[in-house]
Enzyme design. Sequence first.
Site, short mmCIF file in Angstrom:
data_model
loop_
_atom_site.label_atom_id
_atom_site.label_comp_id
_atom_site.label_asym_id
_atom_site.label_seq_id
_atom_site.Cartn_x
_atom_site.Cartn_y
_atom_site.Cartn_z
N ASP A 11 -6.95 9.09 -3.58
CA ASP A 11 -6.50 9.67 -4.84
C ASP A 11 -7.72 10.30 -5.49
O ASP A 11 -8.77 9.65 -5.60
CB ASP A 11 -5.91 8.60 -5.77
CG ASP A 11 -4.50 8.20 -5.35
OD1 ASP A 11 -3.92 8.87 -4.48
OD2 ASP A 11 -3.99 7.21 -5.90
N ASP A 130 8.44 9.88 -4.37
CA ASP A 130 8.12 8.63 -5.05
C ASP A 130 9.44 7.98 -5.42
O ASP A 130 10.23 8.57 -6.17
CB ASP A 130 7.31 8.89 -6.33
CG ASP A 130 5.92 9.46 -6.03
OD1 ASP A 130 5.46 9.32 -4.88
OD2 ASP A 130 5.31 10.05 -6.94
#
Lengths: 251, 225
Positions: A11, A130
């Site tokens: 990330d 997600d």
Amino acid sequence: MLCKRIIPCLDIKDGRVVKGVNFVGLRDAGDPVEVAKRYNDQGADELCFLDITASVEARGLLYDLIERVASQVFIPLTVGGGVKTAEDLRPLLNAGADKVSINTAGVNRPEIFNEASHFYGAQCVVAAIDAKQTRPGFFEVFVHGGRTPTGKSAIDWAREVADRGAGEILLTSMDRDGAKIGFDLELTRAIADAVSIPVIASGGVGNLQHLVDGVVKGGADAVLAASIFHYGEHTVGEAKRVMRAAGIRVR
Amino acid sequence: MAGKVVSTIAIVDYGMGNLRSVAKAFSHVAPDQRILITSDAKEIANAERVVLPGQAAMPESMAALNASGLRDVLNQVSREKPFLGVCLGLQMFFEMSEEGPSGVGTPALGWLKGRVARFPKPHVDVNGGVLKVPHMGWNAVHFPESARSHPCWAGVADGTAFYFAHSYYAVPADDATVAGVAEYPNPICVAVAQANIFAVQFHPEKSADAGLRVLQNFSNWNGSF
């Protein structure tokens, strides 16, 4: 035959690798180029960069980062975060990304998958989903980094993106992300069985057995993890030894 | 570098995106050579070695290649110089691809006899298990006896894994041109060799040390086999 892949995920925020729990509480995890080189040396099959900065000013930093990583690390790179249109793929691919993941923009305008796949080829179009269990037996798609519910069924959405030309699904369980209790195997299995494109399981890896479970029980084609690798708990090489011992074909 | 002749590897730019990964990998393995991304026919004709990469869709890529005006020079150098095709580049060497308008497909360069087919939908094995398409990830490449000694395979063990990402694959008409095979689940052709032409379906520029070795081998290859 085809090997199952281990994909460390980085990330990226403001040019650094970070990792949080349930998308909040970010901790610094290092310089992206150094981290990428380390994983390459450990035998990672692929790397995934998710830019969670997603501000316009930081876009140039991301291209520069991909460029630097791609000059030193010769394995596939998937990049995601902030893609809004099919045209946004080009500078990322030119910088050295091999695949680009599309999340919120795909929910807002599903045709982006058709367009991107038509022009660049399905093999570089990744649909990032997600998902969160919002009621028994129902996995709902969330967007905007997990903040916004969409009402969409993750399984139906997975089928739709595959039909529209996505070449792969990066499936993240928001319930499990950062929790280190293992992949959501029910979710993973449901999506893996619903589509004929590869599925990458993400969210929840806390130990190496979780990676095995993602493949054997969840039916994933690739497993993605961040924190177990970033903080030196395990190497990719260890992960492969454990998977190989479980009878999984790895590189 | 007065007096020293520097070899050039020309990476053909026909306007379809990411050539930099291939260029970066060549720069890494052949630091003494000039790595040129070019759409200039003269530069391609003057290079010692030529690379045709590709990762996009076949109809758009062939249209771009035709519009680039580079077909003549590529036809010429494909008979003369060490010439490497990568991924879609390999597919473009054949006569036609099924990718494109239904029932018509896309005509390609036709340097090698054969066509390019798609993995079936659904792609199932003998036990009814579904294999995912694209064929994406690392798969072992085996060399037919006839290709084992190809200079581009030097130092690469039979069964080494390379990185693939494709939904279409070449079906050569002439088995003698097959230089590499992978199983998914049936054997498919993933590398071809014919005289000075060598091409791979996998991405050597993304296949870590094994892929870099193939590129390094090509950068030293004189084109004879």
